[in-house]
Design an enzyme around this catalytic site. Structure first.
Site, PDB file in Angstrom:
ATOM      1  N   ASN A   1       0.833  -1.207   0.000  1.00 32.45           N
ATOM      2  CA  ASN A   1       0.000   0.000   0.000  1.00 32.45           C
ATOM      3  C   ASN A   1       0.865   1.254   0.000  1.00 32.45           C
ATOM      4  O   ASN A   1       2.071   1.186  -0.224  1.00 32.45           O
ATOM      5  CB  ASN A   1      -0.927  -0.019   1.224  1.00 32.45           C
ATOM      6  CG  ASN A   1      -0.136   0.094   2.519  1.00 32.45           C
ATOM      7  OD1 ASN A   1       0.910  -0.538   2.661  1.00 32.45           O
ATOM      8  ND2 ASN A   1      -0.611   0.890   3.456  1.00 32.45           N
TER       9      ASN A   1
ATOM     10  N   CYS B   1       1.859   3.007   2.456  1.00 28.65           N
ATOM     11  CA  CYS B   1       2.800   3.123   3.576  1.00 28.65           C
ATOM     12  C   CYS B   1       3.589   1.852   3.835  1.00 28.65           C
ATOM     13  O   CYS B   1       4.255   1.733   4.863  1.00 28.65           O
ATOM     14  CB  CYS B   1       2.067   3.546   4.842  1.00 28.65           C
ATOM     15  SG  CYS B   1       1.140   5.060   4.631  1.00 28.65           S
TER      16      CYS B   1
ATOM     17  N   GLU C   1       3.045  -1.199   4.779  1.00 28.43           N
ATOM     18  CA  GLU C   1       2.835  -2.176   5.853  1.00 28.43           C
ATOM     19  C   GLU C   1       1.745  -3.194   5.527  1.00 28.43           C
ATOM     20  O   GLU C   1       1.583  -4.174   6.253  1.00 28.43           O
ATOM     21  CB  GLU C   1       2.517  -1.460   7.179  1.00 28.43           C
ATOM     22  CG  GLU C   1       1.066  -1.085   7.392  1.00 28.43           C
ATOM     23  CD  GLU C   1       0.645   0.197   6.691  1.00 28.43           C
ATOM     24  OE1 GLU C   1      -0.444   0.706   6.986  1.00 28.43           O
ATOM     25  OE2 GLU C   1       1.409   0.696   5.842  1.00 28.43           O
TER      26      GLU C   1
END
EC number: 1.17.4.1
Length: 771
Positions: free
Chosen positions: A427, A429, A431
């Site tokens: 995604n 970010c 994670e």
């Protein structure tokens, strides 16, 4: 000189009245250090004829905040003034505030335009006495000044641009929005949120209980097809998601490279760069969440794609703007074979997915077989040294902080969704590791635990942590069921696989409260046990839900269905903190309600709200600058300021020394025990940070947003860090590369007016994942 009161009446300015108001809010503070008269005198200096009492309170709060470097209680006073001001400007009863939000009429067209949903209003009407009675408004005063200002800026609901919610109203709205008619669970959630044990992610705080209750943080897409239809249908999906405040990760490894033949038009492809320019402009056009943050996407590409070199230049500050997409984030989805070729100084073949199909659909040995087959068949566009590509990656990271790096094989090999197919991207970010395809858009709902809260009487309370995690699991499952989905493909995916993402904030704060240096053996052991507890509690709660509601639809064939959990995939034996075998037996019997559970995210904004350090990160500095309307001022690490004040070690000389040294206390004459505990990220060996990420990784079934910090990066330093992380089996090799400025002005003096401390960036790049 007069002021205008809240009721519109004029009143002469009275110094004693201003002082009295400030003094009333100093209860419980250290009166040896807090001086209400000093604040009042500075307020008087800023008064003009006709100033409102609201403006006076705002000024008093900012002045108190500027005194924070003198004593930490000034930060509490600043927040109290600001929150008291809000309380005077808003209604008290939760039910009345919800009525106002529901009855809102658009002044431009006169139409009823409710801000909260009719079901939320119905629930509040039925249970208003109970809900009104359980709210504890004193908890609003537990926020620090900057936490409150963050809420004020983006989170508290407004009518005609005027805030009508108090923080406690927002938290009750969120709790009712999630649990709806299950009022006891709503009250349980409200209490845990308002006591700061955990927080839901920003989209949940923004939208829960509203007419458009889009509470998901992350969306992962694959390009539908390598065609005009596929590219623009995918773009529409991205636009609709971005419109509803979702952060996006998009895999484009199946899009043909520049110079490739297009049979439908008998033309030649321009490759991925012109296409990404269109996506870039879409991201610029859409403001997520009503201007709460700009549209954001991360674009994932595998390094065998023959447009890779142009891709690595996309965010650079120099070069032709026609070849730049500076509003997109770039990320690499790297197979192990590439890392091996770089390590061995081997050659690397660049290919076009149209001429070498299927490479993005396979991983591990299967990828290696297909890739080397294409090499033998000479289907590649060109051959270059693997280290040429690697050097371009490192250069881009040093210049721009990106591309993000994720390891394709580790992400797939260690995923409980492996039975669904090949995972092709993460995604925004880095994670979230979830399966997506042309018919399914992966979604994740997030929350983060405030680890500092679990340090009780000098010890870490693992049992309380497990209990809070179980509440979070139940909450996130309810969100999956009631969420407003921006596109049907997202709803299909989320309800089939039911992934959730539990993260943390305040790990550094927990270590400090226990007096553990971040890189100490005690901290490293606690790091493992915290994530072991989170994973255990999440599995236990998910299994309990499966016992009641059945396992998620695609459970059969997953690792968990065969008795294999995340730590087994890392070949790690858990500690004896929890009894794993009986839990495994229960999972074999009842299954799991969720395919994935743990995903430490950045927590950028929510950590600021709760006054914690971000995610799993150490402190980057012990002093930094905050910007407010009245100017800039310095903020000191509150833990450090408190301990130095208590030990009578805090003075201007120490403050100035820390400012000169960019937030470090290592060159001061402070005691060694304090120096060890308050090392910044720049003073902790980066390999220790990476090792701690791998240690907790055995209990993280998604991945983790892990930044790499190198003050003065070089090719060799960064290469060493990447290969160390890869060798430890990390899924996310790097989120951002954080560096220090290339040079700092020479400090000729300790005069505080001539010192420029680190300025905190207030950008909300990844608010979507702020769990």
């Amino acid at each position: 000189m007069f002021v205008i009161k809240r009721n519109g009446y004029k009143e002469n300015v009275m110094f004693d009245k201003i002082t009295s108001r400030i003094r009333k809010l100093c209860y419980g503070l250290n009166t040896d250090h807090i001086d209400p008269i000093k604040i009042a005198m500075k307020v008087i200096q800023g008064i003009y004829n006709g100033v409102t009492t609201v403006e006076l309170d705002t000024l008093a709060a900012e002045i108190a905040a500027t005194c924070t470097t003198q004593h930490p209680d000034y930060a509490i006073l600043a927040a109290r003034i600001a929150i008291s001001n809000l309380h005077k400007e808003t209604k008290k009863l939760f039910s009345e505030v919800m009525e106002d939000l529901f009855n809102y009429v658009n002044p431009k067209n006169g139409k009823h335009s409710p801000i909260i949903s009719s079901i939320t209003m119905d629930i509040v009407n039925k249970y208003k006495d109970k809900l009104n009675s359980v709210i504890i408004y004193e908890r609003d005063f537990s926020y620090n000044y900057f936490g409150f200002k963050t809420l004020e800026k983006s989170y508290l609901l407004k009518i005609n641009n005027k805030i009508v919610e108090r923080p406690q109203h927002m938290l009750m709205r969120v709790a009712v929005g999630i649990h709806q008619w299950d009022i006891d669970s709503a009250i349980e959630t409200y209490n845990l949120l308002s006591e700061k044990w955990f927080t839901h992610a920003s989209p949940t705080l923004f939208n829960a209980g509203t007419t458009r209750h889009q509470m998901s943080s992350c969306f992962l897409l694959n390009m539908i097809d390598d065609s005009i239809e596929g590219i623009y249908d995918t773009l529409k999906r991205c636009a609709l998601i971005s419109k509803m405040a979702g952060g996006i990760g998009l895999s484009i490894s199946n899009i043909r490279a520049s110079g490739s033949y297009i049979s439908g038009t008998n033309g030649i492809s321009n490759g991925i760069i012109p296409m990404l320019r269109v996506y870039n402009n879409t991201a610029r056009y859409i403001d997520q969440g009503g201007n709460k943050r700009p549209g954001v996407m991360a674009i994932y590409l595998e390094p065998w794609h023959s447009d890779i070199m142009a891709f690595l230049d996309l965010k650079k500050n120099t070069g032709n703007d026609e070849h730049r997409t500076r509003d997109l984030f770039i990320a690499l989805w790297i197979p192990d074979l590439f890392m091996k070729r770089v390590k061995d100084d081997g050659e690397w073949s660049l290919m076009c997915p149209d001429e070498c199909p299927g490479l993005d659909n396979v991983w591990g040995d299967e990828f290696e077989r297909l890739y080397t087959l294409y090499e033998r068949e000479r289907r590649y566009k060109c051959i270059i040294k693997a280290r040429v590509v690697w050097k371009a990656i490192i250069e881009s990271q040093i210049e721009t902080g990106t591309p993000f790096i994720l390891y394709k094989d580790a992400c797939n090999k260690k995923s409980n969704q492996q039975n669904l197919g090949t995972i092709k991207c993460s995604n925004l970010c880095t994670e979230i590791i979830q399966y997506a395809d042309a018919n399914e858009v992966a979604v994740c709902n997030l929350a983060s635990v405030a680890l500092n809260m679990f340090v009780i009487d000098g010890r870490f309370d693992f049992l309380k942590l497990k209990d809070v995690v179980k509440v979070i699991v139940r909450n996130l499952n309810k969100i999956i069921d009631i969420n407003y989905y921006p596109i049907p493909e997202a709803e299909i995916s989320n309800k089939r696989h039911r992934p959730i993402g539990i993260g943390v904030q305040g790990l550094a704060d927990a270590f400090i409260l226990l007096n553990y240096p971040f890189d100490s053996l005690e901290a490293q052991d606690l790091n493992k046990k915290i994530f072991e507890t989170i994973y255990y509690g999440a599995l236990e709660a998910s299994c309990k839900l499966a016992e009641k509601e059945g396992p998620y639809d695609t459970y059969v064939g997953s690792y968990a269905s065969n008795g294999i959990l995340q730590y087994d995939l890392w070949n790690v034996v858990p500690s004896d903190l929890w009894n794993w075998e009986p839990l495994k037996d229960k999972i074999r019997t009842y299954g799991l309600r969720n395919s994935l559970l743990v995903a430490p995210m950045p927590t950028a904004s929510t950590a600021q709200i709760l006054g914690n350090n971000e995610s799993v990160e150490p402190y980057t500095s012990n002093i930094y600058t905050r910007r407010v309307l009245s100017g800039e001022f310095q903020v000191v690490n509150p833990h450090l300021l408190r301990v130095l004040t208590e030990r009578k070690l805090w003075n201007d000389e120490i403050k100035n020394r820390i400012m000169v040294d960019g937030g470090s206390i290592q060159n001061t004459n402070l005691p060694e025990d304090i120096k060890r505990v308050y090392k910044t990220i720049w003073e902790i060996p980066q390999k220790t940070i990476i090792k701690m990420a791998a240690d907790r990784g055995a209990f993280i079934d998604q991945s983790q947003s892990m930044n790499i910090h190198i003050a003065d990066p070089s090719y060799s330093k960064l290469t060493s860090m990447h290969f160390y992380g890869w060798s430890l089996g990390l899924k996310t090799g790097m989120y951002y590369l954080r560096t220090k400025p290339a040079s700092a002005p020479i400090q000729f003096t300790l005069d505080k007016d001539k010192i420029k401390p680190q300025v905190v960036c207030d950008s909300e790049i990844c608010t979507s994942c702020s769990g």
